[in-house]
Scaffold this motif. Sequence first.
Motif, short mmCIF file in Angstrom:
data_model
loop_
_atom_site.label_atom_id
_atom_site.label_comp_id
_atom_site.label_asym_id
_atom_site.label_seq_id
_atom_site.Cartn_x
_atom_site.Cartn_y
_atom_site.Cartn_z
N ASP A 145 -8.21 12.18 1.80
CA ASP A 145 -6.80 11.76 1.82
C ASP A 145 -6.66 10.24 1.95
O ASP A 145 -5.77 9.64 1.35
N GLN A 146 -7.55 9.64 2.72
CA GLN A 146 -7.52 8.18 2.86
C GLN A 146 -7.83 7.52 1.51
O GLN A 146 -7.19 6.54 1.11
N GLU A 175 -8.96 5.65 15.84
CA GLU A 175 -10.13 4.95 15.27
C GLU A 175 -9.76 3.48 15.06
O GLU A 175 -10.53 2.57 15.38
N ALA A 195 -12.63 7.36 8.26
CA ALA A 195 -11.25 7.25 7.79
C ALA A 195 -10.75 5.82 7.98
O ALA A 195 -10.15 5.21 7.08
N GLN A 255 -4.72 8.20 -0.99
CA GLN A 255 -3.47 7.46 -0.79
C GLN A 255 -3.68 5.94 -0.67
O GLN A 255 -3.03 5.16 -1.35
N SER A 256 -4.60 5.54 0.23
CA SER A 256 -4.72 4.11 0.52
C SER A 256 -5.54 3.36 -0.53
O SER A 256 -5.41 2.15 -0.67
N VAL A 274 0.87 -1.19 0.00
CA VAL A 274 0.00 0.00 0.00
C VAL A 274 0.90 1.23 0.00
O VAL A 274 2.05 1.15 0.46
N GLN A 315 -6.84 9.07 13.04
CA GLN A 315 -7.23 7.79 12.44
C GLN A 315 -6.60 6.61 13.17
O GLN A 315 -7.19 5.52 13.23
N GLN A 350 -2.48 6.24 8.30
CA GLN A 350 -3.39 5.39 7.55
C GLN A 350 -3.06 3.90 7.61
O GLN A 350 -3.91 3.05 7.36
#
Lengths: 297, 319
Positions: free
Chosen positions: B93-94, A175, B62, B97-98, A131, A172, A138
């Motif tokens: 943004d998530q 989360e 997110a 990019q991801s 990824v 995040q 992330q």
Amino acid sequence: MITKEEPTLQKGTTKMPDIKELEKICSQVRRDIVRMVHAVNSGHPGGSLGCTEYFTALYFAVMKHNPKAFNMDGKGEDIFFLSNGHISPVFYSVLARSGYFDVKELATFRKLDSRLQGHPTTHEGLPGVRVASGSLGQGMSVAIGAALAKKLNNDNRLVYSLHGDGEIQEGQIWEAAMYAAANKVDNLISTIDVNGQQIDGSTDKVLPMGDLKAKWQAFGWEVLSTKNGNTISEVIETLEAAATYTGKGKPVMILMRTEMGYGVDFMMGSHKWHGVAPNDEQLAKALAQLPETLGDY
Amino acid sequence: MQQHPYTEKKDTRSGFGAGLSELGRSNPDVVGLCADLTGSLKMDAFQKEHPERFFQVGIAEANMMGIAAGLTIGGKIPFTGTFANFSTGRVYDQIRQSIAYSGKNVKICASHAGLTLGEDGATHQILEDIGLMKMLPGMVVINPCDFNQTKAATIAVAKHKGPVYLRFGRPAVPNFTPADQKFEIGKAVMMNEGKDISIFATGHLVWKAIEACEALEKEGISAEIINIHTIKPLDHQAVIASVKKTGCVVTAEEHQENGGLGDSIAQLLARELPSPLEMVAVKDSFGESGTPDQLMKKYGLDSPDIVKAAKKALSRKSK
């Protein structure tokens, strides 16, 4: 408990890892890191040097993986996600040194038309990367997703992820932390590189994060700590201990204390080498401290 | 004029729910994720039938996007569900990019898009989502027009390898496209052949365009109505062929003028076939509370607005 026997997959060694050999690899990886960032006068040597033992332990002693035949799904393999993508130099060096691609390709780091982008990406098809990362916070979510897929596929291998301590200031992360504990994602071993530094200074100055162990425990994780993440034997012991906690209903967190810039004396203990490359003189000084053990690329 | 009879009004989000439910039975790799809006997204049937393949992530969009990206590693086909606002702007943004940059096979399914969300007001009425999503390299952007088409689109996107943004809405609207339609990503659908003007509409505005077409016909104007359910990739051939015939254009969508379907069509025509063009869209403004019908009228997205735009484009053509 995850079994660790799988003859078709590469592991650095099936017997007790040879610490001397692994230390030699670390020295070469550090040479690669400083040479890579010097060559393009950009990149992030500090965190890369600090996480060298972790990557070497993971790719040469702990994970069961298949560098020669990389496939995205990684079924039947342990898989790793780098969430703090800026420490790409150490990731690329260890991927190349463990056989994902030719070490000569390290010379293309951050150059035009390279698969070794400034921050890791799948976009150019570099083997070993699953990824893109760089925008922080992330990777834990992605690692959780991959861990859930492993459960759906009845694949009992593990998922690893690495995060910076500054990175966990991103919301995040929390989360993801809540989700993983609530849903018993117990095939995940995340590690935070606790070097206490971020771009604007020490984490305690920029945004003090308090008691990390208490925080992660309160979020429902099994928490292990290393006193010295720059001692390869300790890193391996911790990663192996972490594996014994998997499959027991909790995600596992390793708080790994490292020193940013470790291995190059003038880069150690300061945030100043987070994203700065050494000049010619500094490179020579750094390389003098790092014996060439596997041959420079 | 080609007739489009319908027997009932249904919400497009229920079309998504029905499609996902069917996919759940036919494709074991399909998984669902939802951020605390399972009922609103009509994902409850899928959840009930396949609890092991449904992931309730809580109010954490997110994280949902990241988990979806991760689930593709191992071969799953994740469908994420939340409101359009939280499916795009909140997690740009998530997604960037991801999912998009990483080339992940995630289907971002977004309900309550646009003004027709209604009374909740502007905080929830995203009118920028098509623009946000179409700017991402490799992202497919689909906005079907009714229940049947949303169901067909949901089933079709599972077969497409790569990220997709699937946009639908809250209110019950005429269900006028065939239940057995074949949904082809990137292929515009001719709703009425005409010769005087081309009206390209997407989502809820397709029905409004059909209503406008009837009104225009009464005034002797023959409008061609084309349903652009896929905004990206845009069906260039269908657009060019129609405008070559008619020579003027109206675009219609429940979205900002900036960044929407009209913008894509204007870009194409400016390059290949400059023609008078009018856009029926929201003009650089946020929405507000109200009923869907009131809002569509106030913000100029109703069928009389399409009629007015058509006449303006026609008058520019004749000059």
